[in-house]
Design a protein around this motif. Structure first.
Motif, PDB file in Angstrom:
ATOM      1  N   GLU A   1     -42.777 -29.252 -18.958  1.00 45.35           N
ATOM      2  CA  GLU A   1     -43.406 -30.545 -19.244  1.00 45.35           C
ATOM      3  C   GLU A   1     -42.878 -31.195 -20.524  1.00 45.35           C
ATOM      4  O   GLU A   1     -43.260 -32.300 -20.853  1.00 45.35           O
ATOM      5  N   GLY A   2     -42.062 -30.487 -21.262  1.00 48.86           N
ATOM      6  CA  GLY A   2     -41.632 -31.030 -22.542  1.00 48.86           C
ATOM      7  C   GLY A   2     -42.594 -30.627 -23.636  1.00 48.86           C
ATOM      8  O   GLY A   2     -43.727 -30.210 -23.376  1.00 48.86           O
ATOM      9  N   LEU A   3     -42.123 -30.767 -24.883  1.00 46.56           N
ATOM     10  CA  LEU A   3     -42.965 -30.339 -26.002  1.00 46.56           C
ATOM     11  C   LEU A   3     -44.117 -31.312 -26.215  1.00 46.56           C
ATOM     12  O   LEU A   3     -43.992 -32.499 -25.937  1.00 46.56           O
ATOM     13  N   PRO A   4     -45.241 -30.821 -26.697  1.00 46.22           N
ATOM     14  CA  PRO A   4     -46.378 -31.712 -26.944  1.00 46.22           C
ATOM     15  C   PRO A   4     -46.117 -32.574 -28.174  1.00 46.22           C
ATOM     16  O   PRO A   4     -45.428 -32.154 -29.102  1.00 46.22           O
ATOM     17  N   GLY A   5     -46.661 -33.748 -28.158  1.00 47.08           N
ATOM     18  CA  GLY A   5     -46.520 -34.605 -29.333  1.00 47.08           C
ATOM     19  C   GLY A   5     -47.420 -34.128 -30.461  1.00 47.08           C
ATOM     20  O   GLY A   5     -48.418 -33.463 -30.231  1.00 47.08           O
ATOM     21  N   LEU A   6     -47.025 -34.435 -31.672  1.00 42.32           N
ATOM     22  CA  LEU A   6     -47.845 -34.033 -32.806  1.00 42.32           C
ATOM     23  C   LEU A   6     -48.568 -35.236 -33.358  1.00 42.32           C
ATOM     24  O   LEU A   6     -48.032 -36.342 -33.376  1.00 42.32           O
ATOM     25  N   GLY A   7     -49.787 -35.038 -33.813  1.00 45.57           N
ATOM     26  CA  GLY A   7     -50.523 -36.111 -34.473  1.00 45.57           C
ATOM     27  C   GLY A   7     -50.191 -36.130 -35.943  1.00 45.57           C
ATOM     28  O   GLY A   7     -49.342 -35.372 -36.414  1.00 45.57           O
TER      29      GLY A   7
ATOM     30  N   LEU B   1     -39.743 -15.254 -31.825  1.00 46.98           N
ATOM     31  CA  LEU B   1     -40.173 -16.156 -30.753  1.00 46.98           C
ATOM     32  C   LEU B   1     -41.694 -16.282 -30.748  1.00 46.98           C
ATOM     33  O   LEU B   1     -42.245 -17.384 -30.652  1.00 46.98           O
ATOM     34  N   ALA B   2     -42.375 -15.149 -30.858  1.00 52.96           N
ATOM     35  CA  ALA B   2     -43.836 -15.187 -30.866  1.00 52.96           C
ATOM     36  C   ALA B   2     -44.336 -16.001 -32.042  1.00 52.96           C
ATOM     37  O   ALA B   2     -45.231 -16.844 -31.909  1.00 52.96           O
ATOM     38  N   GLY B   3     -43.719 -15.764 -33.226  1.00 55.73           N
ATOM     39  CA  GLY B   3     -44.155 -16.483 -34.417  1.00 55.73           C
ATOM     40  C   GLY B   3     -43.951 -17.976 -34.281  1.00 55.73           C
ATOM     41  O   GLY B   3     -44.844 -18.778 -34.570  1.00 55.73           O
ATOM     42  N   VAL B   4     -42.769 -18.358 -33.813  1.00 59.07           N
ATOM     43  CA  VAL B   4     -42.479 -19.790 -33.670  1.00 59.07           C
ATOM     44  C   VAL B   4     -43.435 -20.420 -32.650  1.00 59.07           C
ATOM     45  O   VAL B   4     -43.972 -21.512 -32.863  1.00 59.07           O
ATOM     46  N   GLY B   5     -43.663 -19.681 -31.543  1.00 56.83           N
ATOM     47  CA  GLY B   5     -44.565 -20.213 -30.526  1.00 56.83           C
ATOM     48  C   GLY B   5     -45.957 -20.453 -31.073  1.00 56.83           C
ATOM     49  O   GLY B   5     -46.541 -21.519 -30.867  1.00 56.83           O
ATOM     50  N   VAL B   6     -46.486 -19.452 -31.768  1.00 52.80           N
ATOM     51  CA  VAL B   6     -47.848 -19.605 -32.287  1.00 52.80           C
ATOM     52  C   VAL B   6     -47.892 -20.716 -33.329  1.00 52.80           C
ATOM     53  O   VAL B   6     -48.843 -21.514 -33.370  1.00 52.80           O
ATOM     54  N   THR B   7     -46.848 -20.801 -34.156  1.00 46.34           N
ATOM     55  CA  THR B   7     -46.806 -21.883 -35.145  1.00 46.34           C
ATOM     56  C   THR B   7     -46.891 -23.239 -34.436  1.00 46.34           C
ATOM     57  O   THR B   7     -47.701 -24.096 -34.804  1.00 46.34           O
ATOM     58  N   GLY B   8     -46.075 -23.384 -33.411  1.00 51.89           N
ATOM     59  CA  GLY B   8     -46.040 -24.667 -32.699  1.00 51.89           C
ATOM     60  C   GLY B   8     -47.385 -25.007 -32.094  1.00 51.89           C
ATOM     61  O   GLY B   8     -47.896 -26.123 -32.240  1.00 51.89           O
ATOM     62  N   ILE B   9     -47.986 -24.038 -31.420  1.00 52.88           N
ATOM     63  CA  ILE B   9     -49.265 -24.311 -30.759  1.00 52.88           C
ATOM     64  C   ILE B   9     -50.325 -24.662 -31.791  1.00 52.88           C
ATOM     65  O   ILE B   9     -51.088 -25.623 -31.642  1.00 52.88           O
ATOM     66  N   THR B  10     -50.374 -23.864 -32.862  1.00 54.39           N
ATOM     67  CA  THR B  10     -51.392 -24.124 -33.885  1.00 54.39           C
ATOM     68  C   THR B  10     -51.204 -25.505 -34.500  1.00 54.39           C
ATOM     69  O   THR B  10     -52.156 -26.274 -34.686  1.00 54.39           O
ATOM     70  N   TRP B  11     -49.964 -25.812 -34.774  1.00 50.53           N
ATOM     71  CA  TRP B  11     -49.678 -27.113 -35.386  1.00 50.53           C
ATOM     72  C   TRP B  11     -50.109 -28.240 -34.450  1.00 50.53           C
ATOM     73  O   TRP B  11     -50.760 -29.204 -34.859  1.00 50.53           O
ATOM     74  N   ALA B  12     -49.765 -28.079 -33.184  1.00 46.26           N
ATOM     75  CA  ALA B  12     -50.125 -29.120 -32.214  1.00 46.26           C
ATOM     76  C   ALA B  12     -51.638 -29.300 -32.139  1.00 46.26           C
ATOM     77  O   ALA B  12     -52.147 -30.417 -32.062  1.00 46.26           O
ATOM     78  N   VAL B  13     -52.362 -28.181 -32.160  1.00 45.15           N
ATOM     79  CA  VAL B  13     -53.824 -28.302 -32.074  1.00 45.15           C
ATOM     80  C   VAL B  13     -54.382 -28.948 -33.329  1.00 45.15           C
ATOM     81  O   VAL B  13     -55.229 -29.847 -33.275  1.00 45.15           O
ATOM     82  N   LEU B  14     -53.868 -28.504 -34.475  1.00 42.40           N
ATOM     83  CA  LEU B  14     -54.454 -28.952 -35.740  1.00 42.40           C
ATOM     84  C   LEU B  14     -54.307 -30.449 -35.952  1.00 42.40           C
ATOM     85  O   LEU B  14     -55.127 -31.067 -36.635  1.00 42.40           O
ATOM     86  N   THR B  15     -53.258 -31.022 -35.381  1.00 40.11           N
ATOM     87  CA  THR B  15     -53.040 -32.443 -35.623  1.00 40.11           C
ATOM     88  C   THR B  15     -53.676 -33.315 -34.545  1.00 40.11           C
ATOM     89  O   THR B  15     -53.431 -34.506 -34.484  1.00 40.11           O
TER      90      THR B  15
END
Lengths: 957, 112
Positions: A588-594, A695-709
């Protein structure tokens, strides 16, 4: 509602015979027979409306949320089958009573038989398609038990396994087909599915559903190429063969074809699949039956052939074919059950079922011989018996089948050829057993069987004759009612009659009869030709090879994955998590960040740096364990600071106290483990792990960042608004824990208690349960720093005071049971650190299990207390009170619950620590014992000395 | 700040995963502890980052941090402790019974 009882009576009644058998085989037999007859009576009393063409239904809500019902229906088809199953079942009960050896009390046999009977009735009366599948599987399982009934016979076990494997696999296909069909039709109610033919056929998945369902039917009815299990199932006791393999279970397959006919019959796919399987099965099985020497084997192949005939009829799908199919089911039940029972009688009295060893039995058992000849003639289709009638209709229908691309004469020719073979093996069965020269001796002493053994055969043979002579009177109503439920089109007015005039079917019959007789007379040459020319199609060998391949594949798969290396499992697990976690983003492509919402500040950056450095440091320096632990504790401190900074005072308090307890715990454990981790991972292994970790670290960073914004949609407003008016507390986190979600918390402290007990059990298994020294010189040998001791003593009362303070204010300010318990634990642990295990143990409770129990009980009874006042479990209440000196204060029952949490947590934490301390003590004792035994070099002596030492300290036990 | 927080969690996860894949029990326990921190932080972050507030209801205060993740994480911290303790004792027991602290219970020869 009585309708369900027809199926449930044998099912639940199956529990009893096992017990009744102990009181004698006759009692079990009478009971089983009365269950069968009772269910039959219930069935007949229900059947009134069915004769007028309507359907009786009974239904209960099963999973109402998705519209599933536990529903039964009784239409003509179901009525006919259920009557057959119960009626023949009653005869089998009688036959088995006289057939099986008197040493067997029959309890187990009748239990299996009734179980099977109930399952079969369930199949034919089920309205819900999924329920039908469940009953279907139940017939597979109960027939497995019945086939393998003689557990001492290896061929019985093997046959049972094969039957279960083949029919079980078909059952899975049927389940899949049922689900597909249910999804197409939007319902699992058969009565509704049967009425929505157009809807189903319009779906692109219609053929898929049909083929899957057919796989279920073909395996169950032993249609080519799934026929091979049936002859092997003949290892079953003869009553079982007569019941399962002539009258009922194998008929479940053709029942399913009949059931599904209104939906699929008449389509091209149905004609090819069903008709094709039927044609192949009729001829092949009839041919194989010619060469079988075992009476039951011959009958097994003839059964397969006749099932093929019925399958063919349902495949043709015209109304008259339906009539013929249903009619032949009835007729086949009658003559084949009679023949199986006859084979059983011969086996029982003459001692063998091998045709080559038999002959001339009509002299010693004339009545049985007569019965067998009539039944065999019915099978061959000799007028005026019942088999002749249904075969005539088959011939008639075969003449009219229109299959694209097949010349018109092919199908009638094949059908006549099969009928011809059927005549041959019928003659062979009757003549080679009862006529011709008597062999010099039999393994047994042939004589007429006891009455009870012959009576069921007599009844069935009378049915064969009566149906043949008076079809209109006896079977026509039943057959036409059942056929009406099968045929997709309305039935034309039709009468079953013995004489339809001189027509083509009659001619075909004559050809079959004469040709069959001629073939029989040439059987010597035939056997020679068979041996010489035709390759054996060894379906069994194929099955075994397939089975071996499946076993080998799964073994290889297991070996590849399950090689005993935890590291590999964890890597697979984490790798899978990374792949599954990443795949939606790749698609689906990467999620946008707020936008970033919280401003950046320097202290946070410093803390972040510290966190990153210490976390990575823990990983890098993990081989030097003490350093790694120190780094880990720093990570914990930064995490605590994080909670402080981000508005979570309760979490900060919890984290800091858990941190202390955890680090102490790990330190104590480190004392008992190697100090360093050896460097043993290869470079490539390390590289793989680093990639996976990154990979796990980058993935979790991305998800957390996306949620937080992203904007927050929370349900917290409810809790914030109701915390004070509803829960009587200002600290919302605490009110959620002890009030709103009190039940969750109750579960959590239970888990905590169980973990504590688990640790106790693990340590206890090492045999240190009794190591509670009262005067431990051992521990006192250690030097404990004086200043630490003084401070520790001083701190204890204050720490306890703080924990009480934290507990009491917890409902309104940061604090509460969890935190107070942890602070108390920390205070006690400090005593361990300062004064050693022995000293502290003497001053603390011996064990902490009661404290966990007390905590859980307090919490539990607080919850139950609300029931007393008519409120649900764990409803809290609170009030304001006034005390002279203290002033106004608020008291909530939730505080009592929190007290339970307090004790449970202390109990679990201290239980863990004291057990770890015990382990440490064991090590020390062992070391001391080794010193003592230093002169004597052997390890055994050291063990002995250990036991002595333990004994010294174990006085109190 | 959000990126800082997220990358902090990511670092914890990376270090935790690496340690989880080690061959001896002690690093695995450390890895689990690091992963616990990360998971607790992650759940906590579902309530977003707010500074200078407290989930204590007071008159005149209209802004609060989300108390639900906090309540979840509070019990998670305690349960996490229980889990760490259990795994630790399991590791000790394995070391006593098997004579080594390899995660497979035996030190493989040659292969590493």
């Amino acid at each position: 509602m009585t309708l369900a009882l027809v199926a449930l009576l044998p099912l639940f009644g199956a529990a009893l015979p096992v017990w009744l058998g102990r009181a004698g085989r006759d009692r079990a037999a009478w009971y089983a027979a009365s269950v069968a007859v009772g269910a039959l009576v219930l069935l007949v009393r229900q059947a009134g409306p069915v004769w007028e063409g309507s359907v009786v239904r009974a239904s209960w809500a099963w999973v109402p949320a998705i519209g599933w019902n536990a529903s039964f229906m009784l239409d003509g088809l179901g009525l006919m089958f259920a009557s057959l199953i119960l009626g023949i079942g009653a005869l089998i009960v009688l036959y088995a009573r006289n057939y099986l050896p008197t040493t067997d009390n029959l309890g187990r046999f009748y239990t299996y038989l009734l179980l099977f009977m109930g399952a079969m009735v369930g199949v034919v009366l089920a309205d819900n398609l999924l329920m039908l599948v469940v009953f279907w599987e139940l017939t597979s399982i109960s027939s497995f038990l019945l086939i393998g009934y003689t557990t001492s016979a290896p061929e019985g076990r093997e046959g049972a396994r094969m039957a279960l494997a083949v029919t079980g696999a078909g059952g899975l296909a049927l389940l899949a087909g049922a689900i597909v069909l249910g999804n197409i039709a939007g319902t699992y109610e058969l009565s509704e599915i049967l009425a929505s033919r157009e809807l189903v056929l319009a779906s692109p998945l219609a053929t898929t559903a049909m083929v899957l369902i057919l796989l279920g039917a073909f395996t169950k009815s032993a249609q080519f190429p799934f026929h091979f299990w049936l002859p092997h199932a003949m290892a079953a006791p003869t009553p079982v063969s007569a019941y399962l393999h002539s009258a009922t279970m194998v008929k479940a397959g053709v029942f399913l074809l009949a059931r599904m006919s209104p939906v699929f019959a008449g389509t091209e796919a149905w004609l090819w699949w069903v008709g094709g399987a039927g044609l192949a099965t009729i001829t092949l099985a009839a041919y194989w039956a010619l060469f079988k020497h075992d009476l039951k084997g011959l009958l097994a192949y003839s059964t397969i052939s006749h099932l093929g005939l019925i399958t063919l009829l349902f495949g043709i799908g015209s109304p008259l074919a339906a009539v013929a199919g249903v009619f032949h089911i009835l007729n086949h039940c009658a003559f084949k059950a009679a023949l199986f029972m006859t084979a059983g009688i011969v086996d029982h009295e003459a001692g063998t079922r091998d045709i080559r060893l038999l002959g001339g039995l009509r002299r010693t058992m004339p009545v049985t011989a007569t019965l067998a000849v009539i039944a065999a003639a019915a099978m061959a289709g000799v007028p005026p018996l019942n088999g002749f009638l249904s075969k005539e209709i088959l011939f008639e229908e075969a003449l009219h089948v229109q299959a694209a691309g097949v010349p018109g004469f092919v199908i009638p020719a094949i059908v006549v050829f099969a009928a011809l073979l059927s005549v041959t093996y019928s003659i062979r069965f009757a003549r080679d057993t009862f006529f011709g020269a008597e062999p010099e001796s039999f393994p047994g002493h042939p004589h007429e069987p006891p009455r009870g053994l012959r009576l069921p055969v007599e009844i069935l043979v009378v049915v064969c004759i009566a149906v043949g002579l008076m079809p209109g009177l006896i079977s026509e109503p039943m057959v036409l009612t059942a056929a009406a439920a099968v045929s997709p089109e309305p039935l034309p007015s039709y009468h079953i009659a013995l004489w339809h005039g001189l027509n083509e079917p009659l001619l075909m019959s004559v050809i079959a009869l004469l040709g069959g007789a001629a073939l029989y007379s040439m059987r010597g040459a035939l056997v020679k030709a068979h041996r010489a020319a035709l390759p054996r199609i060894a379906a069994k060998a194929l099955y075994e090879r397939g089975l071996a391949a499946v076993f080998a594949m799964s073994a290889g798969f297991t070996r590849a994955l399950q090689n005993g290396s935890l590291q590999r499992y964890v890597a697979f697990l984490l790798g899978t998590a990374v792949v599954l976690g990443a795949s939606p983003f790749l698609r689906e492509g990467l999620p946008g960040l707020g936008p970033n919402r919280t401003p950046f500040d320097t202290p946070s950056f410093v803390a972040w740096t510290l966190l990153v450095v210490t976390a990575l440091g823990t990983a890098i320096f993990h081989r030097r364990r003490l350093i790694a632990l120190a780094l880990l504790s720093t990570v914990g401190l930064v995490v605590t600071l994080g909670f402080v900074h981000f508005s979570a005072p309760d979490l900060a308090l919890t984290q800091i106290s858990v941190e202390v307890v955890t680090i102490v715990l790990i330190l104590m454990a480190l004392h008992l483990l190697p100090e360093r981790t050896p460097a043993e991972s290869s470079g490539s292994r390390r590289g793989r792990d680093i990639v996976l970790a990154a990979l796990a670290g980058v993935g979790v960073t991305g998800i957390t960042w996306a949620v937080l914004t992203r904007p927050l949609q929370t349900i917290a407003d409810y809790y914030l608004a109701n915390s004070v008016p509803g829960g009587g507390g200002h600290n919302v986190v605490n009110v959620i824990l002890v009030d709103f979600r009190g039940f969750d918390t109750y579960g959590e402290i239970t888990v905590l208690g169980i973990a504590g007990l688990g640790i106790y059990a693990l340590v206890d298994g090492l045999g240190v349960g009794h190591l509670f020294p009262d005067r431990s010189e051992l521990q006192d040998e250690d030097q404990h720093p004086l200043i630490l001791g003084v401070i520790a003593r001083l701190i204890l009362p204050f720490a306890l005071l703080v924990s009480v303070f934290l507990f009491l204010r917890g409902h309104n300010a940061p604090g509460g049971g969890f935190i107070a318990a942890l602070v108390t634990s920390v205070a006690l642990i400090v005593q361990y650190v300062a004064f050693g295990v022995g000293w502290t143990h003497r001053r603390l409770p011996r064990d902490f299990h009661p404290m966990i129990g007390a905590g859980l009980l307090i919490a539990g009874f607080t919850g139950l207390g609300s029931l007393w006042f008519g409120a649900p479990f764990l409803t809290s209440s609170f009030g304001h009170f006034h005390l002279p000196v203290v002033g106004d204060f608020e008291l909530a029952t939730a505080s009592l619950f929190d007290l339970g949490v307090y004790f449970a947590v202390i109990g679990a934490v201290m239980l863990t620590l004291s057990n770890l301390a015990k382990l440490g003590m064991r090590e020390a004792l062992l070391a001391k014992a080794r010193q003592h035994a230093a002169q004597e070099t052997s390890e055994i002596d050291a063990q002995q000395a250990l036991e002595d030492a333990s004994f010294d300290y174990g006085e109190e036990v | 700040m959000e990126l800082l927080f997220a990358s902090g969690i990511g670092t914890l996860v990376a270090a935790g995963v690496y340690l989880l894949l080690r061959a001896r029990t002690f690093p695995v326990v450390l890895g689990l502890a690091l992963l616990s921190y990360a998971v607790n932080f992650f759940i906590f972050a579902m309530g977003r980052l707010r500074t200078g507030l407290a989930p204590i209801v007071r008159d005149g205060v209209h802004e609060y941090p989300d108390p639900i993740p906090q309540a979840l994480v509070l019990t998670a911290i305690v349960i996490g402790f229980a889990m760490t303790a259990f795994v630790l004792i399991l590791a000790l027991r394995a070391n006593f019974d098997l004579g080594n602290d390899h995660v497979d219970g035996r030190v493989p020869e040659g292969d590493a």
